[in-house]
Write a protein that holds these residues in place. Structure first.
Motif: not given
Lengths: 756, 106
Positions: A277, A279-280, A283-284, A287, B20, B22, B24
């Motif tokens: 979670y 990591s997402y 990343d988001f 972005q 999506y 990802l 790592k």
């Protein structure tokens, strides 16, 4: 092999039976024939066979029976069979195996006398023929020490065939048979020999030969050497020998390599739901940030593009400037190649015909200078650059009042590049005059038809004026006819003067950004006061059309007017003329001071006349009528008595007063009379050529022939005098002839008049 | 008040489930990585209920395409410490709750 042996045995049996020499074994037929012959002999028949026998007397044995005719004629039949009656039919032998007597099988009728196997084959045999065909060679063996076995065979065959009563068939068969026998035997021999060879490994050949010899000695037919005549030997296919060789064995080696194992890395992590979670989420966020940045960049990018464009334009311009010089040089080179002949004429050609002509000269046309974009304007002024003698300015405008174009131009040509001007300056109004500053040859002042003036700097961005008169009051109200740079002001300011049709002479001083205008003088007409309608007075002005500064006194200048008057003025007094010459009946187009004597000046006018004046003398010294309106007149820079003029008829007149006081020494039509009018003319300061402008925007350059530029030869007694003095002397001498003053005329002495 | 109004919005934003893929960690070259990701996703979508089957498919495909001895782990929670042939590892998250690890070691 074995089967064959059997077959040959069978054949042998037959042969034996044929060969059999004992009467008991002969054939029935043979016996019969013998008996017949015996009978014939006995019959005493006179036969050819018996002819050679001497005695016909029959010898009778003593014990011969006496038989009767009948008895003799009786036929006694006797049958001969192949069964041998002597053979024992019932021979028995004790068999220990069976413990009983066993009957021995009946032996055949054949008796074997000799049995021999051979490996050679007869040369005439089918097998030999086939082999010969195959190898394509003649089946004769090489002669060897031991001799050819085939020959031996043949001998043997012939020996056999010598049998007394054998037919040919038999002979052949016997021969073949014998040959085969021989072969077989040899085969055996060889086999034995080979066995021996195998046993005694590596034994010499000689030994083998010895073995063979031994075989031969034992009564067997000669054997062919195993090694010699290999090729030609006809081989019995059952007779072969094995041959082998052992090659050198190479020593062995071991070579090994080991590759580097692929590189390895270590990695480890823990997978947990909250890790995923996070990591997402990270990343988001990243972005999102990037997206924002991109948007910003896009906005900024446009600005960059605009900047880049500007930079590029500037760069291109720089580059162009860099290349411009190279291109100009290239253009000049090309032009020099194209106009090579003209260039040579321009510098070196001297008309040889002048030697034979007295008091006459010619003008050699050189280049024509055109600017393609300007075709319909007339040349309003021509001026050589004071610094660069081959560079000249051409002003394009129009003298027509009714057809004034709304464009003008000033072009700078160089004789090095006749095809295209070096500098082009376009203006909104026709350019009427120009002047190049003597100390700053890049500063060009121009006067235009609309009365405005401008100054250009050729060194920098020459397409825009450095100074331009703007506004209603900051300019002439009418066409500016002539413009002249003046000497610098006391505090070093650059300034120039201009004269216009509006009757005023302005002095323009170049300030930081603008002109400072001073009215030098207003050209009032003497007795030009006209009463106006309501009792007012109107001061009529004369219209200035040309202006010339005194070469030695910068305060004094001459003004030519449209009324035909020439005023001598001084900058110091604006209200008074120093002198008024009643010179012409029409507009004075040009005034020019003599280069050697500043008291002498020349003027030309639309009234077809050219007049030479002396300072303060109201009457001209010389008057020449050129037959049409004279556009321009100039003193030559090289001679005190030479001047040139051009007329509307398209002719150029060159005078040398020293040569001829009444006529021009050269009249030459330069342009077509009907189409073109010549407007302006200028002498080159250094070289003997002139340029002439016409009303079709064309400038023609003309070279003066030697007669037009005669120099003064110094007298013998005064060789030291230089040309300048001589020229002055020449002019003075000439003037003294024409100076005879009219009665009661007094020459007013003016401060500028130099005593000659 | 304004803060309170803003918070739920943020909460809502945070509740977005990202599905999506990802990446790592990976040191594969671009081409290989793209292909491996594509293939892993396809397999995991196809066998979304059977991770073992998905891992098997991924492993076999990788073996075929990039040479033998790939090892694949698909799961929602695990720890690992692997040594692999450099340039041959891919560790990615997919579907919001799934971790896929593939590496090569022969």
């Amino acid at each position: 092999m074995t089967t064959d042996v059997n077959r040959t045995d069978g054949q042998m049996d037959e042969l034996k039976s044929c060969e059999g020499s004992t009467p008991t074994k002969s054939h029935e037929l043979q016996i019969k024939s013998v008996s017949k012959s015996n009978i014939k002999d006995g019959g005493g028949d006179a036969d050819d066979f018996d002819a050679w026998i001497k005695s016909r007397q029959l010898l009778k044995p003593d014990d011969q029976l006496d038989l009767t005719e009948a008895e003799l004629g009786e036929e006694i039949t006797k049958v001969l069979t192949t069964t041998n009656t002597n053979v024992i039919q019932n021979l028995v032998v004790y068999s220990f195996k069976e413990s009983a007597f066993v009957q021995v099988p009946v032996a055949g009728n054949t008796v074997t006398l000799m049995e021999m196997d051979g490996s050679a084959l007869h040369i005439d045999s089918d097998e030999a023929k086939i082999q010969m065909e195959e190898t394509g060679e003649i089946g004769y063996p090489l002669p060897t020490l031991t001799g050819s076995f085939i020959e031996v065979e043949e001998d043997r065959a012939s020996r056999i065939t010598k049998g007394p009563d054998e037919d040919e068939e038999g002979e052949e068969k016997a021969a073949a048979q014998a040959a085969k026998e021989g072969e077989d035997e040899v085969g055996e021999e060889e086999l034995e020999g080979e066995e021996e060879e195998v046993v005694e490994e590596g034994a010499a050949e000689a030994e083998a030969a010895a073995v063979e010899d031994a075989g031969e000695a034992a009564g067997a037919p000669a054997t062919a050497p195993a090694t010699g005549g290999r090729k030609r030997k006809l081989l019995n296919q059952f007779n072969f020998c094995e041959r082998s060789a052992l090659t050198y064995t190479n020593p062995r080696r071991n070579v090994e390599t080991q590759t580097i194992p692929p590189p390895r890395s270590q990695y480890g992590a823990n997978v947990l739901q909250w890790n995923i979670y996070d990591s997402y989420a990270d990343d988001f966020e990243q972005q999102q940030n990037e997206r924002d940045k991109k948007d910003e960049k896009r906005g900024g990018h446009r600005k960059d593009v605009a900047k880049k464009k500007l930079d590029k334009a500037a760069e291109a311009e720089l580059l162009n400037k860099k290349y411009l010089k190279a291109w100009q040089i290239l253009e000049r080179m090309i032009n020099q190649n194209i106009y090579e002949e003209i260039a040579n004429d321009y510098r070196y050609w001297e008309d040889p015909a002048d030697e034979y002509r007295e008091q006459e000269g010619t003008l050699l046309p050189l280049w024509k200078f055109n600017y393609d974009r300007i075709r319909k304007l007339s040349v309003t002024d021509l001026l050589f650059n004071p610094m660069y003698y081959d560079l000249f300015a051409v002003c394009y405008g129009s003298h027509e009042f009714m057809k004034q174009p709304n464009e003008g131009a000033i072009c700078f040509f160089t004789v090095k590049n006749p095809s295209y001007p070096d500098y082009i300056i376009s203006t909104e109004s026709g350019v009427m005059c120009c002047d190049i500053h003597p100390t700053y040859p890049f500063l060009v002042a121009i006067g235009m038809y609309d009365g405005s003036v401008a100054v250009y700097n050729l060194r920098e961005d020459f397409e825009k004026p450095l100074y331009l008169s703007v506004g209603v009051h900051n300019k002439h109200s009418e066409c500016a006819w002539e413009i002249k740079w003046g000497p610098d002001m006391a505090d070093g300011e650059i300034n120039f003067y201009s004269v216009s049709t509006d009757g005023r002479v302005f002095n323009w001083v170049l300030m930081q950004n603008d002109f400072m205008i001073t009215t030098i003088t207003t050209l009032f007409l003497t007795n030009g006061i006209v009463e106006g309608p309501d009792g007012t007075e109107v001061h009529l002005r004369s219209c200035g059309s040309c202006m010339k500064f005194h070469p030695s006194n910068p305060e004094i200048y001459l003004i030519g007017t449209e009324e035909g008057l020439i005023y001598k003025c001084s900058i110091a007094y604006s209200s008074k003329y120093l002198m008024t010459y009643n010179a012409h009946h029409l507009t004075v187009y040009r005034i020019d001071f003599n280069r050697f004597n500043s008291n002498i000046f020349i003027s030309c006018s639309g009234d077809w006349r050219v007049k030479v004046w002396e300072d303060m003398r109201p009457e001209p010294l010389f008057i020449f009528d050129l037959g049409s309106s004279v556009g321009d007149v100039k003193w030559a820079p090289f001679s005190s008595t030479v001047f040139a003029a051009c007329t509307n008829e398209g002719k150029v007149f060159v005078f040398d007063l020293n040569v001829n006081k009444y006529k021009p020494i050269c009249v030459q039509a330069v342009v077509p009379k009907r189409k073109n009018k010549l407007t302006r003319l200028a002498f080159n300061e250094n070289l003997p050529f002139i340029i002439v402008g016409d009303d079709k925007s064309t400038v023609t350059s003309l070279k003066l022939s030697p007669n037009l530029r005669l120099m003064v030869k110094p007298p013998k007694k005064q060789q030291y005098l230089d040309q300048n003095t001589l020229q002055v002397q020449k002019l003075d001498k000439l003037l003294s002839l024409v100076r005879e003053l009219p009665n009661d005329m007094v020459i007013l002495e003016a401060p500028t008049t130099t005593k000659s | 008040m304004a803060d309170e109004g803003a918070n739920p919005e943020k909460e809502a934003e945070k509740k977005i489930v990202h599905t999506y893929p990802l990446v790592k960690h990976s040191d594969m070259n671009e081409e290989m990585r793209t292909e491996a990701i594509e293939m892993s996703i396809t397999a995991c979508e196809k066998y979304s209920s059977n991770y073992e089957q998905a891992a098997r498919v991924i492993k076999e495909t990788m073996d075929k395409k990039f040479g033998i001895y790939w090892h694949v782990v698909v799961g929602e929670g695990f720890g690992f410490e692997v040594s692999y042939e450099t340039k041959n590892i891919l560790y990615l998250f997919f579907g919001g709750n799934l971790a896929i690890l593939l590496w090569k070691c022969s």
